[in-house]
Enzyme design. Structure first.
Site, PDB file in Angstrom:
ATOM      1  N   CYS A 193      -1.223   6.369   8.465  1.00  0.00           N
ATOM      2  CA  CYS A 193      -0.696   6.935   7.225  1.00  0.00           C
ATOM      3  C   CYS A 193      -0.847   5.960   6.060  1.00  0.00           C
ATOM      4  CB  CYS A 193       0.775   7.286   7.416  1.00  0.00           C
ATOM      5  SG  CYS A 193       1.558   7.877   5.921  1.00  0.00           S
ATOM      6  N   CYS A 207       2.142   5.981   3.622  1.00  0.00           N
ATOM      7  CA  CYS A 207       3.324   5.263   4.118  1.00  0.00           C
ATOM      8  C   CYS A 207       3.124   3.750   4.062  1.00  0.00           C
ATOM      9  CB  CYS A 207       3.617   5.607   5.578  1.00  0.00           C
ATOM     10  SG  CYS A 207       3.463   7.333   5.998  1.00  0.00           S
ATOM     11  N   ASP A 208       1.931   3.268   4.389  1.00  0.00           N
ATOM     12  CA  ASP A 208       1.769   1.833   4.667  1.00  0.00           C
ATOM     13  C   ASP A 208       0.861   1.060   3.711  1.00  0.00           C
ATOM     14  OD1 ASP A 208       3.440   2.138   6.845  1.00  0.00           O
ATOM     15  OD2 ASP A 208       1.800   2.605   8.219  1.00  0.00           O
TER      16      ASP A 208
END
Ligand code: NAP
Length: 313
Positions: free
Chosen positions: A134, A137-138
């Site tokens: 992701c 997300c990261d």
């Protein structure tokens, strides 16, 4: 005895939420069961530029927030639970979750799909410690670090482009010598100076010291392997994997007809082989898995489920 809903929808991605909207709006007593959080795969999508009407930059999370609110507006009840068993035969269907038991006259299966893994040693061990599925997300963790993106489809190229906004350098690791991604998306990749591409290459091993700092690569043409180490000053690098998806249908094995890859078989009206059970979105056998097709499936499934429930009366 538990309340019997008209329709229970399993999954709150675009397919499930669209089904909820249509079902609720048709005044069906509707429950959506979601195991984690709404959105399915699109919550890990940084930008959605091909959902009809989305001209402004729209992220997956913002689109899904509006879809959830719209289903709620039409009265869909919600529960967060993981389905562990189902009894789908007969006029009343029972869904067993970890937290409770739910019943309905019709069920719409919309569990979606989850990211495919490379399957090499070290991948599972270092998930969340350098290996990610992701970018939204990261990506921020890799501000000014080096990252690698595995895959050559639309997701890999789009997410690699997104990662160039954070990472010092992005290198795509593509197993063949061509992208699978759409030409328009490929052109953006070729034009981006921060993006490098290693063709005919796969990762065969991932290592680290708490966080990923080493990987072994194979040249798929010559079969030669080589090791790649993190830059000494960085000490780490990131590996983002975007190599397709697998349907999240393991819990449905033996309950509904599926193909050999685990995708649910449904007709163009979303009917499965079980009366009163419908499938919608990425979980079913289909040729195009997009937000727009998932939403369309959800709408059709909800109308069909409504007709089925009306006919029972
Ligand atoms: P995909 O289109 O199936 O592409 C998967 C990519 O990963 C391919 O390059 C494939 O290589 C590679 N791959 C598969 N298994 C691999 C492995 N074990 N090791 C290394 N590489 C591997 O998947 P996707 O990009 O996730 O897209 C899924 C669907 O969503 C597609 O229909 C896509 O069009 C759609 N999508 C659309 C958009 C958009 O339109 N904006 C954005 C994202 C996704 P090969 O080519 O060699 O098989």
């Amino acid at each position: 005895m538990a309340k019997v809903y008209d329709v229970i929808i399993i999954g709150a991605g675009p397919a499930g939420l669209a089904a909820g909207l249509y079902s609720g709006r048709a005044k069906m007593d509707t429950l959506i069961i979601e195991k984690e959080k709404d959105g399915g795969q699109i919550v890990i999508t940084a930008e959605i530029e091909n959902y009809p009407g989305s001209l402004a930059e729209e992220s997956g999370p913002s689109l899904i927030e509006r879809m959830s609110a719209q289903a709620a507006k039409f009265g869909c009840e919600r529960v967060y639970d993981t389905v562990v068993d189902l009894e789908l035969e007969g006029p009343i269907k029972t869904i067993k979750g970890k937290k409770g038991e739910y019943q309905a006259k019709a069920v719409i299966l919309a569990p979606g799909a989850s990211p495919q893994h490379i399957g090499c040693p070290g991948e599972a061990e270092f998930t969340g410690k350098g290996v990610s599925y992701c970018a939204t997300c990261d990506a921020a963790f890799y501000e000014d670090f080096e990252v690698f993106v595995v895959g050559g489809g639309d997701s890999a190229v789009e997410e690699a482009l997104y990662l160039t906004k954070f990472a010092r350098k992005v290198t795509m690791i593509v197993r063949r010598d061509v992208f699978r991604a759409a030409k328009s998306i490929q052109d953006k990749a070729f034009a981006n100076p921060k993006l490098d591409i290693w063709w005919n290459t796969s990762i065969v091993n991932i290592e680290g010291d708490g966080l990923v700092n080493k990987m072994t690569l194979i040249d798929n043409k010559t079969k030669e392997t080589r090791e790649y180490y993190a830059d000494e000053e960085d000490g780490i690098f990131g590996i983002f994997v975007f190599i397709g998806f697998v349907p999240a249908t393991k819990f449905l094995e033996g309950k509904v007809a599926m193909d050999e890859r685990g995708y649910i078989i449904a007709d163009e009206n979303m009917h499965t082989n079980i009366p009163g059970v419908f499938a919608a979105g990425d979980c079913r056998v289909k040729s195009l898995r997009q937000v727009v097709t998932a939403a369309a499936d959800g709408a059709i499934a909800a109308v069909q489920a409504g007709n089925y429930v009306d006919d029972l009366a």
